[in-house]
Design an enzyme around this catalytic site. Sequence first.
Site, mmCIF file in Angstrom:
data_model
loop_
_atom_site.group_PDB
_atom_site.id
_atom_site.type_symbol
_atom_site.label_atom_id
_atom_site.label_comp_id
_atom_site.label_asym_id
_atom_site.label_seq_id
_atom_site.Cartn_x
_atom_site.Cartn_y
_atom_site.Cartn_z
ATOM 1 N N GLU A 25 0.979 -1.292 0.163
ATOM 2 C CA GLU A 25 -0.003 -0.099 0.239
ATOM 3 C C GLU A 25 0.967 1.151 -0.136
ATOM 4 O O GLU A 25 1.494 1.418 1.030
ATOM 5 C CB GLU A 25 -1.027 -0.154 1.060
ATOM 6 C CG GLU A 25 -2.009 -1.151 1.516
ATOM 7 C CD GLU A 25 -2.906 -1.220 0.124
ATOM 8 O OE1 GLU A 25 -2.921 -0.319 -0.687
ATOM 9 O OE2 GLU A 25 -3.520 -2.278 0.019
ATOM 10 N N CYS B 112 -1.820 9.097 3.090
ATOM 11 C CA CYS B 112 -1.481 8.546 1.678
ATOM 12 C C CYS B 112 -2.527 8.563 0.533
ATOM 13 O O CYS B 112 -2.313 8.825 -0.711
ATOM 14 C CB CYS B 112 -1.046 6.991 1.652
ATOM 15 S SG CYS B 112 -2.401 5.928 2.691
#
Length: 472
Positions: free
Chosen positions: A218, A252
């Site tokens: 990720e 993110c």
Amino acid sequence: MDIAADTTPEQLNATHRALRVAWQAHRPALSQRRDDLVRLRDAFRARIDAMDAAIRADFGHRSEHENRISEAMVTLSAIDDALAHLRAWSRPRRVGTGWRFWPARAQVRPVPLGVVGILSPWNYPVNLALMPLVSAIAAGNHVYLKPSEHTPRTSAWLRELLADVFPADRVAVALGGPAVGEAFAALPFDHLLFTGSTAVGRKVMAAAAPNLTPVTLELGGKAPALVCADYPVEKAAARIATGKWFNAGQTCIGVDYVLIDAARQEAFVAALVGELRARYGALASPRDYTRIINARQYERLDGLVADARARGLAVVEPFGAASPDAEAGLFPPTLVLAPGDDAAVMQEEIFGPILPVLPYGTLDEAIARANVFGRPLALYPFSHDRASVERILSEVPAGGVTVNDTLLHFGVHGLPFGGVGPSGMGMLHGRHGFDTFSKLLPVFHQSRLAASDLLRPPYTGWVDRMIRWLAR
């Protein structure tokens, strides 16, 4: 919260072996997994205030309400979702065999993998550690967690929490810096999850490769908000402000830059400035504004703004009198107008409170500009025109999308969460996370009487004719 010493290589190996031996001796039954999740939920709820204090201490200051939203609420909802669906996720899933194999049966059976490794980041140090742990435990695995060294108090809190909930040979926590992380990634896990930067993700994948450890990455990227000409400027500014300055931009899936039709750029910037001043006052004593995690990240962000100024770009400071305060980690919201692709703010994921605003002439131009910066972890189209939204979705590849808002797809456990290309690989959340940490075992059940018993040499006569008919 005491900060413990780094885990040694010998401890890493010994703990990994203990986790594997325990799993092989007693693979957690469904009842055990449910009990584990219930105990984790109860222990977590009882420690939310301690969690908040640890995170705020690690950041220098982080909004208590942001902690409760992004860490407590999200984590607890993931546990509740797993408890609600655990039995259904664990059932074998019937698969059709097709008429050629009738009357045989087929199914996909989720089975645990074994020992799962989780490398979690500093920006959301609790939810990005515990949400994948919940999925791995629900799937019947044992877990070895290595949280970030940049949030040492929160990492110590995590270790204490998990030690109170799980036996040491079911869930363990390793502590330490990059050297420990590198050795951790090289352990022979049955699956390894890393959340963090693309650059470190490459190193994690390389460390896992000798063991052929499957990895889920990720990562990040430059997530655009693309505001179409039909969408109200004020509402776009309000929702983008949330997606950008929550956690001071250290997200993110946070908005990395905005594409706005050129005719409304000035109005959009004015609306953003108004939003920021309404939310954070004079920024003199900002209780609700999170600090930058450490000096290294602060200096990096300062360098991005310095590069913009050196290029002669317009830099808008909504809190002009509130200059950056490196010692306190306070980096004020900053806008950079119309940077070129060669500007430093457009060369890397910003991961902070600096927002480039890029004007465009046509939707074609905006889509082309968005695709210059690779495949981001998130995409945020703003439009009430369905055709425009569908075009953006089809032409700008991204890991996940929220339409006419920001960030919110992360909290929907029924949606898979994951990147594409440089923004990551694999999927998490809900059933998708459960499946990631399972082996989806294909099982074919042959019937007592089967036509395939007859399809064998010599391939002559009616056998020949039957095979030719089946393969027609």
